[in-house]
Design a protein around this motif. Structure first.
Motif, PDB file in Angstrom:
ATOM      1  N   THR A   1      62.577  41.849  50.828  1.00 56.73           N
ATOM      2  CA  THR A   1      62.179  40.715  49.993  1.00 56.73           C
ATOM      3  C   THR A   1      60.689  40.768  49.681  1.00 56.73           C
ATOM      4  N   LEU A   2      59.894  41.099  50.718  1.00 53.75           N
ATOM      5  CA  LEU A   2      58.435  41.168  50.521  1.00 53.75           C
ATOM      6  C   LEU A   2      58.087  42.268  49.526  1.00 53.75           C
ATOM      7  N   PHE A   3      58.821  43.380  49.608  1.00 55.28           N
ATOM      8  CA  PHE A   3      58.576  44.509  48.714  1.00 55.28           C
ATOM      9  C   PHE A   3      58.719  44.065  47.257  1.00 55.28           C
ATOM     10  N   VAL A   4      59.763  43.260  46.998  1.00 55.77           N
ATOM     11  CA  VAL A   4      60.005  42.793  45.632  1.00 55.77           C
ATOM     12  C   VAL A   4      59.041  41.659  45.264  1.00 55.77           C
ATOM     13  N   SER A   5      58.848  40.696  46.188  1.00 58.72           N
ATOM     14  CA  SER A   5      58.060  39.513  45.831  1.00 58.72           C
ATOM     15  C   SER A   5      56.582  39.852  45.654  1.00 58.72           C
ATOM     16  N   ASN A   6      56.131  40.978  46.199  1.00 58.57           N
ATOM     17  CA  ASN A   6      54.746  41.381  45.975  1.00 58.57           C
ATOM     18  C   ASN A   6      54.613  42.349  44.798  1.00 58.57           C
ATOM     19  N   GLY A   7      55.731  42.615  44.146  1.00 58.15           N
ATOM     20  CA  GLY A   7      55.675  43.435  42.937  1.00 58.15           C
ATOM     21  C   GLY A   7      55.583  44.931  43.189  1.00 58.15           C
ATOM     22  N   CYS A   8      55.804  45.382  44.450  1.00 56.44           N
ATOM     23  CA  CYS A   8      55.701  46.820  44.764  1.00 56.44           C
ATOM     24  C   CYS A   8      56.653  47.633  43.877  1.00 56.44           C
ATOM     25  N   ASN A   9      57.827  47.014  43.592  1.00 54.27           N
ATOM     26  CA  ASN A   9      58.839  47.726  42.806  1.00 54.27           C
ATOM     27  C   ASN A   9      58.416  47.942  41.354  1.00 54.27           C
ATOM     28  N   GLY A  10      57.374  47.229  40.918  1.00 54.24           N
ATOM     29  CA  GLY A  10      56.898  47.425  39.551  1.00 54.24           C
ATOM     30  C   GLY A  10      56.271  48.801  39.369  1.00 54.24           C
ATOM     31  N   CYS A  11      55.705  49.350  40.450  1.00 52.03           N
ATOM     32  CA  CYS A  11      54.981  50.626  40.341  1.00 52.03           C
ATOM     33  C   CYS A  11      55.677  51.777  41.058  1.00 52.03           C
ATOM     34  N   HIS A  12      56.462  51.464  42.101  1.00 56.61           N
ATOM     35  CA  HIS A  12      56.976  52.527  42.972  1.00 56.61           C
ATOM     36  C   HIS A  12      58.489  52.666  42.890  1.00 56.61           C
ATOM     37  N   THR A  13      58.936  53.883  43.098  1.00 57.41           N
ATOM     38  CA  THR A  13      60.354  54.134  43.321  1.00 57.41           C
ATOM     39  C   THR A  13      60.599  54.042  44.828  1.00 57.41           C
ATOM     40  N   PHE A  14      61.675  53.341  45.221  1.00 53.38           N
ATOM     41  CA  PHE A  14      62.059  53.296  46.632  1.00 53.38           C
ATOM     42  C   PHE A  14      63.527  52.902  46.691  1.00 53.38           C
ATOM     43  N   LYS A  15      64.365  53.867  47.010  1.00 54.79           N
ATOM     44  CA  LYS A  15      65.811  53.654  46.909  1.00 54.79           C
ATOM     45  C   LYS A  15      66.307  52.466  47.711  1.00 54.79           C
ATOM     46  N   PRO A  16      65.882  52.277  48.988  1.00 59.11           N
ATOM     47  CA  PRO A  16      66.422  51.132  49.742  1.00 59.11           C
ATOM     48  C   PRO A  16      66.171  49.785  49.064  1.00 59.11           C
ATOM     49  N   ALA A  17      65.189  49.703  48.134  1.00 62.06           N
ATOM     50  CA  ALA A  17      64.918  48.435  47.442  1.00 62.06           C
ATOM     51  C   ALA A  17      65.422  48.488  45.996  1.00 62.06           C
ATOM     52  N   ASN A  18      66.180  49.543  45.645  1.00 64.34           N
ATOM     53  CA  ASN A  18      66.628  49.755  44.259  1.00 64.34           C
ATOM     54  C   ASN A  18      65.443  49.747  43.293  1.00 64.34           C
ATOM     55  N   ALA A  19      64.288  50.224  43.752  1.00 66.53           N
ATOM     56  CA  ALA A  19      63.093  50.204  42.909  1.00 66.53           C
ATOM     57  C   ALA A  19      62.963  51.552  42.202  1.00 66.53           C
ATOM     58  N   ALA A  20      62.541  51.515  40.928  1.00 63.78           N
ATOM     59  CA  ALA A  20      62.475  52.755  40.146  1.00 63.78           C
ATOM     60  C   ALA A  20      61.168  52.839  39.354  1.00 63.78           C
ATOM     61  N   GLY A  21      60.073  52.238  39.882  1.00 62.86           N
ATOM     62  CA  GLY A  21      58.787  52.312  39.185  1.00 62.86           C
ATOM     63  C   GLY A  21      58.256  53.739  39.196  1.00 62.86           C
ATOM     64  N   SER A  22      57.404  54.058  38.224  1.00 64.84           N
ATOM     65  CA  SER A  22      56.923  55.445  38.154  1.00 64.84           C
ATOM     66  C   SER A  22      55.401  55.527  38.028  1.00 64.84           C
ATOM     67  N   ILE A  23      54.707  54.390  38.181  1.00 67.47           N
ATOM     68  CA  ILE A  23      53.247  54.417  38.059  1.00 67.47           C
ATOM     69  C   ILE A  23      52.628  54.987  39.332  1.00 67.47           C
ATOM     70  N   GLY A  24      53.157  54.572  40.472  1.00 64.05           N
ATOM     71  CA  GLY A  24      52.651  55.061  41.767  1.00 64.05           C
ATOM     72  C   GLY A  24      53.604  56.095  42.349  1.00 64.05           C
ATOM     73  N   PRO A  25      53.202  56.700  43.488  1.00 68.38           N
ATOM     74  CA  PRO A  25      54.028  57.729  44.114  1.00 68.38           C
ATOM     75  C   PRO A  25      55.420  57.201  44.515  1.00 68.38           C
ATOM     76  N   ASP A  26      56.391  58.110  44.553  1.00 70.37           N
ATOM     77  CA  ASP A  26      57.768  57.817  44.953  1.00 70.37           C
ATOM     78  C   ASP A  26      57.791  57.589  46.472  1.00 70.37           C
ATOM     79  N   LEU A  27      58.066  56.373  46.899  1.00 73.32           N
ATOM     80  CA  LEU A  27      57.962  56.036  48.324  1.00 73.32           C
ATOM     81  C   LEU A  27      59.119  56.600  49.152  1.00 73.32           C
ATOM     82  N   ASP A  28      60.146  57.164  48.477  1.00 72.78           N
ATOM     83  CA  ASP A  28      61.178  57.862  49.241  1.00 72.78           C
ATOM     84  C   ASP A  28      60.594  59.121  49.894  1.00 72.78           C
ATOM     85  N   LYS A  29      59.428  59.548  49.402  1.00 79.94           N
ATOM     86  CA  LYS A  29      58.797  60.768  49.937  1.00 79.94           C
ATOM     87  C   LYS A  29      57.676  60.452  50.917  1.00 79.94           C
TER      88      LYS A  29
END
Ligand code: CUA
Length: 348
Positions: free
Chosen positions: A262-290
């Motif tokens: 929830t914090l990951f989404v509510s702080n907008g991290c998903n806007g910039c980063h990809t992170f599969k466990p959060a269904n996030a697909a941002g591409s501005i910052g590094p891919d956090l799956d790595k």
């Protein structure tokens, strides 16, 4: 003035006016409006453009006519006739611009006040309609946008979701420097300023997805500070808002007990980063799956590396990326940072 001269002036004026009108009309200068406010702004543009084309046609016709008609012929060394002023002309060329400028300011003032008007909720039924009007709190920071819906249990999103034909009030603020909110198809811009709340009313009238652009130079990542505005049907919006609202407040838990996801989404991290466990697909910052690979390259244990990257994002910047991650997350409550570190490190 002879009749022939007037005909020549009219022909020249029509040529210049027609040419300028063609340039104005045939080139798509403005995006297709997607809000009622944009329609009004476009009207002002065309109102001013029509006035400018008329003046341009008149001035260009008189200049070209005079160049041809009154030019010095070969061998003509005589001075022109001594002319001083023309009271009639001076009255006209003062009065006409005064009328036009006054008309432009009146039309602009009417459009501005109608664009800033927010229809108030009808008190017909006892229950408050969350869409009358819909309020969205917009938080800008280097270099991301966060949209919060106080009428829907503070649902948060890194994209702006809007129902069609409903007036929306954006309340903008910033966590660091001055940013500016702009969707070209909505025609308006509004600054997001730290320490104060600015407002903008939008009534979307066309379904679609439009770019949200930061239009105030705000630092190294200014050009990347983009998001999306999605205009959807009222039913689709209600469905989205309800699902987001309950996701943001699972069982209305106390703020301290919020999950890392929830914090990951509510702080907008998903806007910039990809992170599969959060269904996030941002591409501005590094891919956090790595993240494990990054930690190895930075030579740090995973958890320590993640914590440092949140609190001091520029301590290690992955090659190929700009040092543009906001430093403001160091201000999060310690238990929230710990929850985020756990979530990003593969925990729940
Ligand atoms: Cu934020 Cu430019």
């Amino acid at each position: 003035m002879r009749r022939g001269s007037i005909v020549q002036l009219v022909i020249l004026g029509s040529l210049f006016g027609g040419g300028a009108a063609a340039v104005a009309l045939l080139v798509p200068w403005l995006p297709r409006p997607a809000s009622e406010q944009a329609d009004r702004v476009d009207f002002v543009f065309w109102f001013v453009t029509a006035i400018c084309i008329s003046i341009f046609a008149l001035v260009a016709a008189v200049i070209v006519y005079s160049l041809l008609k009154f030019r010095a012929r070969p061998g003509d060394d005589a001075d022109g006739p001594p002319i001083h002023g023309h009271t009639g002309l001076e009255i006209w060329w003062t009065a006409i611009p005064a009328v036009l400028v006054t008309a432009i300011s009146i039309v602009s003032a009417i459009v501005l006040s109608r664009n800033e008007h927010l229809p108030s909720a009808s008190a017909a039924s006892g229950q408050r309609d969350p869409l009358a009007p819909l309020v969205v709190d917009v938080t800008a920071q280097q270099f991301s946008w966060l949209f919060k819906y106080p009428g829907f249990e503070n649902a948060t999103s890194s994209t702006l979701q809007l129902p069609i034909h409903a007036p929306v009030q954006l309340r903008l603020t910033s966590l660091d420097v001055i940013h500016s909110f702009w969707v070209p198809q909505f025609s308006q811009k509004q600054d997001a300023v730290p320490g104060m709340v600015t407002k903008l009313v939008i009534t979307p009238k066309r379904l679609g997805t439009y770019d949200v652009i930061c239009t105030e130079l705000c630092g190294l990542g200014h050009a990347l500070m983009r998001s999306e505005a999605k205009v959807m049907t009222r039913a689709a919006f209600m469905k989205w808002a309800k699902s987001q609202g309950s996701a943001a407040n699972p069982g209305n838990a106390a703020p301290g007990g919020t999950s890392g996801k929830t914090l990951f989404v509510s702080n907008g991290c998903n806007g910039c980063h990809t992170f599969k466990p959060a269904n996030a697909a941002g591409s501005i910052g590094p891919d956090l799956d790595k993240l494990p690979d990054f930690a190895r390259r930075a030579g740090k244990p995973l958890d320590e590396f993640i914590r440092e990257s949140i609190v001091k994002p520029n301590a290690y910047v992955e090659p190929g990326y700009q040092p543009i991650m906001p430093g403001t997350f160091s201000g999060l409550p310690p238990q929230q940072i710990t929850a985020l570190v756990k979530f990003l490190g593969g925990g729940k």
